[in-house]
Write a protein that holds these residues in place. Structure first.
Motif, short mmCIF file in Angstrom:
data_model
loop_
_atom_site.label_atom_id
_atom_site.label_comp_id
_atom_site.label_asym_id
_atom_site.label_seq_id
_atom_site.Cartn_x
_atom_site.Cartn_y
_atom_site.Cartn_z
N MET A 105 1.22 -1.11 -0.33
CA MET A 105 0.27 0.22 0.40
C MET A 105 1.03 0.95 -0.02
N ARG A 106 1.59 0.82 0.92
CA ARG A 106 2.54 2.32 0.94
C ARG A 106 3.83 2.65 -0.77
N LEU A 107 3.88 1.90 -0.55
CA LEU A 107 4.62 1.48 -2.38
C LEU A 107 3.50 2.24 -3.21
N CYS A 108 2.03 1.57 -3.59
CA CYS A 108 1.51 2.75 -4.23
C CYS A 108 1.17 3.38 -3.82
N ASN B 174 1.69 6.13 -6.94
CA ASN B 174 0.93 7.17 -7.52
C ASN B 174 1.69 8.43 -7.28
N LYS B 175 1.94 8.75 -6.10
CA LYS B 175 2.73 10.88 -6.05
C LYS B 175 3.72 10.77 -7.24
N TRP B 176 4.26 10.17 -7.71
CA TRP B 176 5.82 10.35 -8.29
C TRP B 176 4.99 9.48 -9.71
N GLU B 177 3.72 9.54 -9.87
CA GLU B 177 3.04 9.33 -11.12
C GLU B 177 2.19 10.51 -11.47
N VAL B 178 1.55 11.21 -10.67
CA VAL B 178 0.71 12.14 -10.66
C VAL B 178 1.98 13.77 -10.82
N GLU B 179 2.99 13.15 -10.10
CA GLU B 179 4.28 14.40 -10.15
C GLU B 179 4.63 14.16 -12.07
N PHE B 180 5.01 12.91 -12.83
CA PHE B 180 5.04 12.96 -13.56
C PHE B 180 4.05 13.69 -14.74
N LYS B 181 2.27 13.41 -14.34
CA LYS B 181 1.47 13.38 -15.46
C LYS B 181 1.20 15.37 -15.87
N LYS B 182 2.13 15.56 -14.63
CA LYS B 182 1.91 16.86 -13.97
C LYS B 182 2.86 17.69 -14.29
N GLU C 258 -7.72 10.54 2.05
CA GLU C 258 -7.28 9.07 2.08
C GLU C 258 -7.94 8.60 1.00
N GLU C 259 -9.37 8.83 0.76
CA GLU C 259 -9.42 7.78 -0.31
C GLU C 259 -9.61 7.77 -1.74
N PHE C 260 -8.31 8.47 -1.92
CA PHE C 260 -8.32 8.83 -3.03
C PHE C 260 -6.27 8.12 -3.33
N SER C 261 -5.80 7.95 -1.70
CA SER C 261 -4.49 7.55 -1.67
C SER C 261 -4.01 6.64 -2.35
N THR C 262 -4.44 5.23 -2.41
CA THR C 262 -4.73 4.19 -3.99
C THR C 262 -5.59 3.57 -4.06
N ARG C 263 -6.03 2.37 -4.54
CA ARG C 263 -6.72 1.91 -5.47
C ARG C 263 -7.59 1.06 -4.42
N ASP D 58 -6.52 -4.95 -8.34
CA ASP D 58 -6.91 -4.15 -7.54
C ASP D 58 -4.83 -3.98 -7.20
N ALA D 59 -4.09 -4.36 -8.00
CA ALA D 59 -3.10 -3.68 -8.54
C ALA D 59 -2.52 -2.66 -8.65
N GLY D 60 -0.80 -2.18 -7.91
CA GLY D 60 -1.08 -0.82 -8.28
C GLY D 60 -0.12 -0.88 -10.25
#
Length: 1642
Positions: free
Chosen positions: A947-950, A954-962, A1334-1339, A1516-1518
Motif C-alpha cells: 500500500m505504501r509503495l502504491c 501514485n505521487k510520482w505518477e501524478v508528478e510525472f503527469k503534471k 485518504e480515499e484517493f491515496s491508493t486503489r 486492485d494491483a498498483g
C-alpha cells in the motif's frame, strides 16, 4: 590449590575464632624465606602466602594451643577482619552490589552484550567473573582458567628470556590472581536460586565438582546447596542392568548413593584434590574435577573458599573394562582443616559411608575423629615423608581410633602416585561393595538442620513454590488418565477443532455440496466445539496452577512443577524413548514404532500441558458474551503469560500433539508482551530446524545458555519461543531489544512420517519457523544421505515459499558430530555434495510450487557454502556418564554464536517488533493451513508495504503527469502563438518547429522517467517500511513507469502533431485575414486623409456613413472564396479500416456491409448471429444466453460512455478535427475490449466500433464546420468592423487613444488569455487536493471507501449500479465527491480560491514584469512595445491573434501613457477576474477545465481495469503494467448474475473459496470443457485469486447478498439464492469490520 598445608591451616581462621593468631605463630616458625608482605596483605591476605610454602615441619600443637588461648579475645576483631576480606574480594570481582542488594539473575547473565562477541577478558579484575560465567554458560571446560594475564610485558619473548632467576621466582606475586574456588564461592553467594541451579547444572556437565556446603566467611555459616543441585539429572548403567542394555536416569539429589568424603586434618604434604582427580580419571583421560594446587591459578591464595565442601559423582557406564568403580558413588571434598570446620566434618561423618582423612601429624587433633555420633568408616591417609609416622605410631593411632591397620593408607617414598591412587581405588571399591550408609542429598537436609547448617531450599519463596507444585503433582498417579480428566479442552475437542480449521481452508470433503453452505456448517461445528469446551468447568488443578503462576513465587513454582512432572514421567518415558530410538533404526517395525510414539505422547506430561489447557480455556472464553463473568475473569491470562515470557520462561507456539497454533491465545499473549515492553519492542529471531534427536535443543542451550527441555525422556514437540534481552550498550549494534529463540521438534524421516501423517506437520512447522526467523540454523547429519535429502527438501521448500512471499531469512547449516573439525578443507567434498543436493531439492520444490524459475538454492536465498556451514564435534569428550563436555564443542558453538549474532546485526528484519512478529505468526499459519501456501499467503505487513509503495508510486505518477501536462500546455501555447508577434522562436517553418518540440518532449519524458525510476530505486534502498517484503513487485512498478512513459509519449506526440496540423491549416486563413486587414487599414487611412483635405468638421454620423461606404467598397474589391470543409466520415472510415485491417478478411467484409453515415443513429444493441458462446466461468450450470447478451451490452455501454466523454472534451475545446482524435477513440475501444471479462467475437467488435465512430464522426463534423465558420476571414473582418470604425473616428478627431487602447489590449488580449491559463492549470490542483484525501491515496483505499459508502446508504439500486455499471458508478461517485468537497463553503473560500489566486497572481506578475522591462527599454513605437510584451508572455499565455491584429490597427497611442494605463487596467482586470471566479459555481468551473479532475482520478482508481474472470471484481494491483492481477475482496458469483442452470437460483459460491475446492468450471476459454478451479491459473495465468484469510473475510458481500437476495434475483430474472445459515447472523458492523481487514485499513 590445596593441600600445601599452610593454606589450609591459615584458612582454619575462616570459620573458627582466633586462628588469625595461629598464622602469626606459623610465620615465626616459617623455615623458608619469602618477600616482604604488602600492607594489603596484613588485613588477612598475608596468611594466604602460606599456600606457596613448602610443607612445614613446625609443631602444629603449639599453633593450635596459641590459637585456642587467644581465640576468644580476638573474636570481634576477627569477624571485622574476615568481613573485610569478603567485601574486598567481592569489590574486586565487581559483585559487591549483587551480594548486598540484588542477586545475579538469569536474565542478567543470559543477556546478549558486547562481551558476547569478545574473547579477551582484558586486565580488569571485574571481568574475571563475567568471563567465567560466559564460558560456564557455554559449558566450556576451560571456564576455570579466566584470570587476567599477569603482566602484559611478559608477552614480549626476548624480554622474557632476559629475566633473571630472581624475577622468575617472584613473578607470581606481581599480579593478583583469583583462585577459581573463590570465584565459584563468590558467584554462588551473589546469585539467586535460579542462577545457582544453572551454575551447578553447567558445572556438572563439565564434570566439575559442585558446592555441597557453601561457606560464608562473613557469617561463618554454611549452606547445603540442595536447591542448586535439584536440576542435575544423571544417566548411568549400574552393574545389575547391562544385560538388558537399560539405564537408570534420575535427579541426582534424589539418588540414594553411598558418599565417600575426603578431608584434611592439620597439615598435609599430599595434594588431596589432585589425588582425587586421579582417583576418578582413567589413566588415558585425566580430568580436573576438583581444583588443585597444580592447576592454572590453583596455587593462588584462597580467601573465602575454605570450608567449601564440593561434591561430584562417579557413575558407571556398565563396561567393566572402562568403569573405575562398578557402583555409583558420590565423592565429597572439604577444603580446609577439619579442626577449623568441625561442623562441616560432622556433617560429612553423618552422611558418608566412609571418610578419608589426609594428615601429616595427628596429635592432638585426632580427638576429632573419635566422635561416637559419626556413622562413617574412618580411613587415614598419610605421607611417609613425615618421619614421625613410624609403624609404632600408626598402631597407636589405630588403637586410639578403634580402626584396623587396613584403614590406614600410607604413601611410602617407594610408592609412586599411580600405585598410591590404585590403592586408594581398591579401598574405595571395598567400601562400595558393602556401604554402611546410602543417603540422598535430599535426606541430608535433616542432618544439616540438626547441625545448624542452613539449607538453600528453606527460603520462604522456594517453599511456597514447592507447596503449590506439590498440591498439584501429588494428585497425579497415571499421567494419561490425569490428562484425560483434568485437561478436557486440549484432548479430542482441540484435535477436532484443528481438523475443522484446516478443512475450512482445504475443503477436501466438500463433495457436491454448495461451498459456502459447507463452510457455514464448518463454522457452526467449530462454535459447537467451543461450546463443548465452555461446558467443562475449570478443574481444581488448573485453578491451583493459575493462582500459583499469579503469585510472586511463580518462578520457584514453575521450576518445582517441571521437576516434579519430570520425575513422575521420567521412568516410563526414558525407557520408551530408548525403545523408540532402537526400533527406529529398523523402519520395518512400523506398527510398533507408531504404538511407542503414541505411548510417548500419552505418558508425557509437562508444564506446557497446563499452559496449553490455559490457552484453550482462554480461547473458548472468547466465544462467550463479552459481559459473561467467566470471560471477564480470564482476561488477565495473556498478560500473565507475557510476564512469564519476560521472566525467561518459554511459550509454546505450536502444539506438537495437535499440529496447531492456538492463534488467538498466542496473539493476545504477544500483544500483552508488546504492551509490557513498548517502546523497547524490537526483536530478531533465531530458529533451529533439523532431524529428530540431533541435539538441536542442546545446541541452543549451549549457545544462549537457555533451558529448553533436553533430557532423553522429553523430546521437544511443536515449537517453543524464548526471549533473551539485549543489553543497552549492544542495542545499537543489533538494532533490537530482544532476541527470540525458537526451538522446534525434530523433522521425521519419510518412513516415520508415514506412520502418523506427520509429513504435512513437518512441512507446516518448517514453513512457519523459517518464515518467522531472521536466521535459521539447519541442524543436519551427513551420515545418512537419503534421510538428509528428505529433511533438506522440507527446509528448501520452506525457504522457497519465503522467497516468494518476500521474506529472506539467512541460513546456517550445522553439521554435528564431525570429528575432525580442523580439516575445513576435508569437508569441501561434503559441502559440494550438500550444495548439489540443495540445488536438486530447490528444483523439486520449485516444480511443486509452480515456481520453476528457481533452479539453484542460491536463487532462493543468499548462501555461501564456505561461510554458511559450521562443523561441530561431538558433545562429550569420552564416554558418558563420566565424560565432560568436549571443549571443541563449546568453542565451535561459541564461534557459531558469534557468527549468528553478526548475521543478526546485518538483518533487515521483517518483524521489526513484537506486534509485527505476531502478525507474521497469524499470516504464515493461515497460509500454511492451505494446500497451496504461496498463493494463499496474505500478510498485513506485506499489504501495508504494498500500500505504501502504491501510495508513493501514485505521487510520482501524478508528478510525472503534471510535469508533462505543464510542458505540453506550454508547447501548445507556443504552437498557437507561432507566426504571430507573440512567437518566441526564430524558426519560421512550422513543421521544423514541431520536430524541435518533439525532440524537446523526448528529453523531458526521459528526464521524468529517470526521476521516477530513481525514486523507485531509492524507495527500495530505505531501511524502513519493510520495502524488502515487496521486492517482488519492483519489476512490475519499473515496467509501469516505462509503460507510463510510452503512453504519455504517444499522447504528447499526438497532441503536438494535432496542434501543428491545425495551426498549419489556420496559417492560410491567417495570411488571407492579414492581407484583408492591411487593405482595410490602407482604405481607412485614405478615408482619413480625404476627410482632412475637405477641412470640414464632420459629425459622428457623417463619419459613420463615410466609413460604411469605404468598408463596402473595399470588401467588394476582396475575393472571399467559401472555405472548404472536410468530409469527416471519409477520414474516420479510413482510420477504422486501418484499425481493423489486422483482424482479417472477415472484419473488413463486415465493415464494408454498412456505411459509417448509417451507424450511431440509434442506441447500440447487440444482436449476434450464429452459435451461442458462454460467458466465463460457471460452477455447474451454464450462464444463460440472455445473461451473456446482457453482459456484452453492459460492456458496450461502458465503452460508448468513455468514448462520448472523449468526443465531448474535444468539442468543448472548439478546435478543428485531426485524425489523432479518432485514433484515440479507437485506442480506448481496443483497450476496454482487451480488459473485458466476456470473450468478444469480431461481429461485436466491428458493430461497436462502427456505432461509436459513426456517432463521433457526426459530432466531429459539426465541430469542424463550426470551427471553419468561426475562422472564416470575412466573418473575422465583420466581427471587428465596429472597432475599426471607432478607431477611425478617434484618429480623425485626433483623440488620445492611450487609455482606450490600454483597456482594449487588457480586455481583448490579456484577460481571455489569463482566464484560459487559470482554467488550464486548475484541473491538476483539484486532483492534487483530492489525492491528499485518504480515499484517493491508493486503489485499495478507494475501493474500501466506496464500498463503505455503499453499505452506509443501504440502497439496493446503488449496489446494482455498482455491480452492473461499475465504471459509470465510479465516475459519478468521483464527480459527486469532488463537487461535495469543493462546493463546501470551507473549500470554496479555501483551497479553490487559493489555487485560482496563485495562478492569477503568477500571470499578473509576468505581465507586470514584461511591462516594466519594455518601459525601461524605450522601444521606437507602441507596436513594438506591444509586440515585445506579447513575446515575453508567449510561452505562458495564448493571446488571440484576431484581438492582437485588431489592436494594432490605427494605433497612434503614446507609449509611456499607454504603459501607465495598461498597468491600471491590469489591476482592474485582476480584481474583475477575482470577482468572476468567485461568482462562477464550481460545476460551471468544472466544464471549463482542460484537465478534468474526475477523469484523472477515475483513471487512477480504475487501474488496469481487468476484472476477475469469476466474479467480475476489478483488479486492485498498483501501477499499470503489473504482471499479476489481484483483488482484495471477491464476492459471491450470484451478484455477477450467475445462477445454477438446473434450479435457476443465484449462486452463493465465492471464487476465493472455489479456487481451493475440488470443483470445476467451464467456459469458452476452456473450450467448454470442465476444468478444476484449483488449476484456474492454467486458463487465467495472470490472475492471482487468493483464498480468504478467514471465514469472516467475505462478510461484506455475504451480508449484501443476504440483505438484498430477493432484489438481486428479481433484477437478474433468477430465483433467490439459498443463503447459508451462518450468513444470516452477519451484522452491518461485522460487514464493515471485514471490509477493514480485507483492505488492511488500520
Amino acid at each position: 590449590m590445596e593441600e600445601n598445608s599452610g593454606a589450609d591451616l591459615r584458612k582454619a581462621g575462616t570459620d573458627a575464632a582466633g586462628h588469625v593468631k595461629t598464622t602469626e605463630v606459623d610465620i615465626r616458625h616459617e623455615p623458608v624465606s619469602r618477600p616482604e608482605e604488602t600492607p594489603e596483605a596484613e588485613s588477612g591476605d598475608f596468611t594466604s602466602r602460606k599456600d606457596e610454602t613448602l610443607p612445614k615441619t613446625t609443631d602444629t600443637n603449639d599453633s593450635a594451643e596459641v590459637a585456642d588461648l587467644q581465640g576468644n579475645q580476638n573474636l570481634e576483631e576477627d569477624g571485622q577482619q574476615q568481613k573485610t576480606i569478603l567485601e574486598s574480594l567481592l569489590e574486586d570481582l565487581g559483585l559487591k552490589e549483587q551480594y548486598y542488594r540484588e542477586k545475579l539473575s538469569l536474565s542478567k547473565i543470559l543477556q546478549i552484550d558486547e562481551k558476547t562477541m569478545t574473547d579477551d577478558p582484558g586486565t580488569c579484575k571485574s571481568n574475571v567473573v563475567l568471563y567465567f560465567l560466559k564460558k560456564l554458560m557455554m559449558v566450556n571446560v576451560t571456564a576455570r582458567t579466566v584470570n587476567p594475564p599477569a603482566d602484559s610485558n611478559y608477552n614480549d619473548a626476548p624480554k622474557k628470556r632476559e629475566r633473571d632467576l630472581e624475577d622468575q621466582s617472584n613473578s607470581q606475586n606481581d599480579a593478583e590472581v583469583f583462585n577459581p574456588l573463590d570465584i565459584i564461592t563468590a558467584l554462588f553467594l551473589c546469585s539467586d536460586g535460579f542462577v545457582q541451579q544453572e551454575l551447578a547444572l553447567k558445572m556438572s556437565m563439565c564434570q566439575f565438582s559442585v558446592p555441597l556446603l557453601l561457606p560464608n566467611c562473613d557469617t561463618k555459616q554454611s549452606t547445603l546447596m540442595l536447591w542448586a543441585m535439584r536440576d542435575i539429572v544423571k544417566k548411568y548403567r549400574p552393574p545389575d542392568l547391562p544385560a538388558s542394555k537399560g539405564f537408570r536416569e534420575e535427579r541426582i539429589v534424589l539418588s540414594e548413593l553411598p558418599m565417600i568424603s575426603f578431608v584434611r586434618l592439620g597439615e598435609c604434604s599430599l595434594s588431596k584434590s589432585e589425588l582425587l582427580n586421579k582417583l576418578l580419571s582413567n589413566p588415558q583421560q585425566y580430568h580436573d574435577t576438583f581444583v588443585h594446587h597444580n592447576m592454572e591459578c590453583g596455587n593462588s591464595p584462597r580467601k573465602i573458599s575454605d570450608g567449601l565442601t564440593e561434591i561430584t559423582w562417579y557413575l558407571p557406564c556398565g563396561n567393566k573394562n572402562m568403569d573405575i568403580f562398578s557402583q555409583p558413588v558420590a565423592i565429597a571434598n572439604l577444603h580446609g582443616d577439619i579442626a577449623s570446620y568441625e561442623t562441616q566434618f560432622s556433617f560429612l561423618c553423618q552422611t558418608s559411608a566412609a571418610v578419608f582423612v589426609f594428615f601429616d601429624q595427628l596429635q592432638p587433633e585426632y580427638k576429632l575423629l573419635t566422635n561416637k555420633n559419626h556413622k562413617a568408616e574412618i580411613f587415614l591417609v598419610g605421607n611417609q615423608q613425615n618421619k614421625s609416622l613410624t609403624p609404632d605410631v600408626l598402631k597407636k593411632i589405630a588403637n586410639k581410633l578403634n580402626v584396623t591397620t587396613g584403614n590406614i593408607i600410607i604413601k611410602t617414598k617407594q610408592t609412586n602416585d599411580a600405585d598410591f591412587v590404585e590403592r586408594l581405588r581398591t579401598t574405595v571399591s571395598s567400601v562400595l561393595t558393602n556401604p554402611g550408609l546410602k543417603m540422598s542429598i535430599e535426606q541430608m537436609a535433616d542432618i544439616a538442620h540438626e547441625l545448624g547448617i542452613s539449607v538453600d531450599e528453606d527460603s520462604s519463596e522456594c517453599q511456597a513454590g514447592r507447596k503449590y507444585a506439590d498440591a498439584i503433582t501429588a494428585g497425579i498417579e497415571d499421567t494419561f488418565q490425569f490428562k484425560e480428566k483434568q485437561f478436557p479442552l486440549q484432548g479430542q475437542i482441540w484435535k477436532e477443532l484443528t481438523f475443522l480449521e484446516k478443512e475450512e481452508f482445504r475443503l477436501r470433503k466438500v463433495g457436491s455440496e454448495d461451498i459456502e453452505t459447507y463452510k457455514s456448517n464448518l463454522k457452526m461445528k467449530k462454535e459447537e466445539q467451543r461450546r463443548k469446551q465452555n461446558s467443562h468447568a475449570m478443574s481444581d488443578f488448573m485453578s491451583c496452577f493459575i493462582s500459583a503462576i499469579s503469585s510472586k513465587e511463580r518462578g520457584y513454582f514453575l521450576k518445582w512443577m517441571r521437576m516434579n512432572l519430570d520425575n513422575l514421567s521420567r521412568q516410563k518415558l526414558s525407557g520408551l524413548r530408548e525403545l523408540y530410538k532402537e526400533k527406529c533404526k529398523n523402519s520395518e517395525n512400523k506398527k510398533e514404532i507408531k504404538e511407542i510414539d503414541q505411548q510417548l505422547s500419552n505418558s508425557s506430561l509437562g508444564v506446557e500441558h497446563f499452559f496449553r489447557e490455559m490457552g484453550q480455556i482462554y480461547e473458548a472464553s472468547l466465544y462467550l458474551p463479552e459481559t459473561d463473568p467467566s470471560r471477564q475473569q480470564l482476561q488477565h491470562l495473556p498478560r500473565l503469560c507475557a510476564q512469564l515470557l519476560l521472566d525467561g520462561f518459554p511459550l509454546e507456539l505450536v502444539d506438537g500433539d495437535a499440529s496447531n497454533i492456538p492463534l488467538r491465545w498466542v496473539s493476545d499473549v504477544l500483544s500483552q508482551l508488546n504492551d509490557l515492553v513498548s517502546p523497547k519492542n524490537k526483536i530478531l529471531v533465531v530458529t533451529v530446524l533439523g532431524v529428530q534427536s540431533t541435539g538441536k535443543s542442546t545446541l541452543l542451550n549451549t549457545m544462549f545458555g537457555v533451558q529448553f527441555a533436553v533430557s532423553s525422556g522429553r523430546c521437544t514437540r511443536g515449537a517453543f519461543m524464548l526471549l533473551i534481552k539485549v543489553s543497552e550498550d549492544f542495542k545499537k549494534d543489533l538494532n533490537c531489544d530482544f532476541v527470540v529463540i525458537i526451538d522446534t521438534e525434530g523433522l521425521k524421516s519419510p518412513e516415520l512420517a508415514q506412520l502418523d501423517n506427520s509429513h504435512e506437520h513437518d512441512n507446516e512447522l518448517a514453513t512457519l519457523v523459517v518464515g518467522l526467523s531472521d536466521v535459521t540454523i539447519i541442524n543436519i547429519a551427513m551420515q545418512n544421505s537419503t534421510e538428509m535429502k528428505d529433511i533438506l527438501q522440507i527446509v528448501v521448500h520452506a525457504f522457497l515459499r519465503m522467497k516468494e512471499v518476500g521474506k529472506k531469512p539467512k541460513c546456517q547449516f550445522v553439521h554435528q558430530n564431525v570429528s575432525d573439525v580442523s580439516a575445513h578443507e576435508k569437508n569441501l567434498r561434503d559441502r559440494k555434495l550438500l550444495l548439489e543436493q540443495l540445488n536438486e531439492m530447490t528444483q523439486a520444490a520449485a516444480k511443486m510450487e509452480k515456481k520453476e524459475e528457481n533452479k539453484n538454492f542460491t536463487d532462493v536465498m543468499e548462501y555461501n557454502p564456505d561461510t554458511g556451514n559450521c562443523y561441530i564435534p561431538g558433545l562429550w569428550n569420552g564416554n558418558p556418564p563420566m565424560a565432560p563436555v568436549n571443549v571443541g564443542y563449546s568453542e565451535t558453538v561459541y564461534a557459531l554464536k558469534k557468527n549468528i549474532i553478526q548475521l543478526l546485526g546485518k538483518c533487515e528484519s521483517t518483524s521489526n517488533n513484537i506486534s509485527e512478529f505476531r502478525e507474521w505468526i497469524n499470516s504464515l499459519w493461515t497460509a500454511v493451513k492451505h494446500e497451496n501456501f504461496i498463493f494463499s499467503f496474505r500478510n498485513s505487513l506485506v499489504a501495508d508495504a504494498y500500500m505504501r509503495l502504491c501510495t508513493e508510486y501514485n505521487k510520482w505518477e501524478v508528478e510525472f503527469k503534471k510535469e508533462m501536462y505543464t510542458w505540453v500546455t506550454s508547447a501548445e501555447t507556443r504552437i498557437s502563438n507561432f507566426g504571430t508577434i507573440a512567437a518566441k522562436t526564430e524558426i519560421s517553418n512550422l513543421r521544423e518547429y514541431i520536430t524541435v518540440l518533439k525532440s524537446e518532449a523526448t528529453t523531458e519524458l526521459t528526464k521524468c522517467e529517470s526521476m521516477m525510476l530513481d525514486n523507485l530505486n531509492k524507495y527500495f534502498e530505505q531501511p524502513e517500511g519493510h520495502v524488502y517484503l515487496v521486492e517482488g513487485y519492483r519489476e512490475d512498478f519499473s515496467n509501469s513507469i516505462k509503460s507510463l512513459r510510452r503512453q504519455t509519449e504517444r499522447s504528447v506526440f499526438d497532441q503536438l502533431t494535432a496542434a501543428g496540423d491545425i495551426k498549419q491549416g489556420m496559417e492560410e486563413l491567417d495570411k488571407i485575414t492579414d492581407t484583408y486587414i492591411q487593405k482595410i487599414e490602407t482604405a481607412v487611412c485614405g478615408l482619413i486623409d480625404e476627410c482632412h483635405k475637405e477641412k470640414v468638421k464632420m459629425t459622428d454620423r457623417q463619419l459613420d456613413e463615410s466609413f460604411n461606404k469605404m468598408w463596402s467598397e473595399t470588401l467588394d474589391t476582396l475575393s472571399f472564396s467559401a472555405q472548404q470543409t472536410s468530409d469527416i466520415f471519409t477520414s474516420v472510415s479510413l482510420q477504422l479500416q486501418r484499425n481493423l485491417s489486422h483482424k482479417g478478411g472477415h472484419a473488413c467484409e463486415l465493415l464494408s456491409k454498412r456505411k459509417l453515415q448509417d451507424c450511431g443513429l440509434e442506441p447500440f444493441t447487440y444482436t449476434p448471429k450464429g452459435i451461442k458462446d458462454d460467458l466465463t466461468p460457471q460452477v455447474k450450470g451454464i450462464f444463460s444466453w440472455t445473461g451473456l447478451l446482457k453482459a456484452k451490452q453492459e460492456i458496450a455501454e461502458s465503452i460508448i460512455s468513455a468514448c462520448n466523454d472523449c468526443v465531448s472534451d474535444k468539442i468543448m475545446r472548439k478546435i478543428n478535427y485531426h485524425d489523432t482524435y479518432i485514433q484515440e477513440i479507437l485506442h480506448i475501444i481496443d483497450e476496454r475490449l482487451y480488459k473485458a471479462v466476456v470473450d468478444m467475437d469480431i461481429e461485436f467488435e466491428v458493430s461497436l466500433k462502427q456505432h461509436i465512430c459513426g456517432s463521433a464522426a457526426r459530432k466531429i463534423q459539426k465541430m469542424h464546420e463550426d470551427f471553419i465558420e468561426e475562422n472564416d476571414p470575412y466573418r473575422r473582418l465583420e466581427k471587428n468592423k465596429d472597432k475599426f470604425c471607432a478607431d477611425f473616428k478617434d484618429v480623425f478627431n485626433e483623440r488620445d487613444q492611450c487609455q482606450k487602447k490600454a483597456e482594449e489590449f487588457t480586455n481583448q488580449c490579456l484577460q481571455p488569455a489569463v482566464e484560459d491559463f487559470v482554467y488550464r492549470s486548475l484541473g491538476f490542483d483539484i486532483v492534487d487536493k483530492m489525492l491528499t484525501r485518504e480515499e484517493f491515496s491508493t486503489r485499495m483505499s478507494f475501493q474500501y471507501y466506496i464500498l463503505l459508502d455503499l453499505i452506509s446508504k443501504s440502497d439496493f439500486k446503488s449496489f446494482q449500479r455498482y455491480i452492473l455499471s461499475y465504471e459509470d458508478y465510479l465516475k459519478s461517485w468521483i464527480s459527486d465527491r469532488i463537487k461535495e468537497i469543493f462546493s463546501s463553503e470551507k473549500e470554496k473560500v479555501g483551497s479553490l480560491c487559493e489555487f485560482e489566486e496563485r495562478h492569477l497572481q503568477s500571470c499578473i506578475n509576468c505581465i507586470n514584469a514584461a511591462i516594466k522591462r519594455e518601459k525601461a527599454e524605450k522601444t521606437d513605437s507602441l507596436k513594438t512595445f506591444a509586440e515585445n510584451i506579447c513575446k515575453e508572455l508567449g510561452d505562458k499565455l495564448v493571446i488571440s491573434r484576431d484581438a492582437l491584429d485588431s489592436f494594432m490597427v490605427l494605433n497612434n497611442a503614446d507609449q509611456d501613457q499607454f504603459a501607465h494605463w495598461l498597468n491600471e487596467y491590469v489591476m482592474e482586470m485582476t480584481e474583475a477576474l477575482r470577482n468572476k471566479f468567485k461568482d462562477i459555481t464550481f460545476e460551471v468551473k468544472l466544464t471549463k477545465l482542460n484537465v478534468k479532475p474526475q477523469n484523472e482520478l477515475f483513471n487512477r482508481v480504475i487501474g488496469c481495469g481487468k476484472q476477475c474472470p469469476f466474479c467480475k471484481i476489478s483488479c486492485d494491483a498498483g501501477g499499470e503494467a503489473h504482471s499479476e492481477h489481484f483483488a482484495a475482496l471477491h464476492r459471491p458469483q450470484g451478484l455477477g448474475q450467475y445462477r445454477w442452470d438446473h434450479s435457476g437460483k443465484l449462486i452463493t459460491d465465492i471464487c476465493s473459496s472455489l479456487v481451493i475446492s475440488d470443483k470445476y468450471f467451464r467456459c469458452s476459454a476452456t473450450n467448454n470443457e470442465r476444468h478444476p478451479y484449483k488449476d484456474y491459473r492454467t486458463i487465467y495465468p495472470d490472475w492471482k485469486i487468493q483464498p480468504d484469510v478467514s471465514l469472516e473475510a467475505s462478510d461484506y458481500w455475504k451480508y449484501v447478498m443476504m440483505m438484498y437476495n430477493k432484489e438481486f434475483a428479481e433484477a437478474y430474472n433468477a430465483k433467490p439464492a439459498d443463503i447459508p445459515a451462518s450468513w444470516e447472523s452477519i451484522t452491518e458492523e461485522q460487514a464493515k469490520e471485514s471490509l477493514k481487514k480485507s483492505f488492511n485499513i488500520k
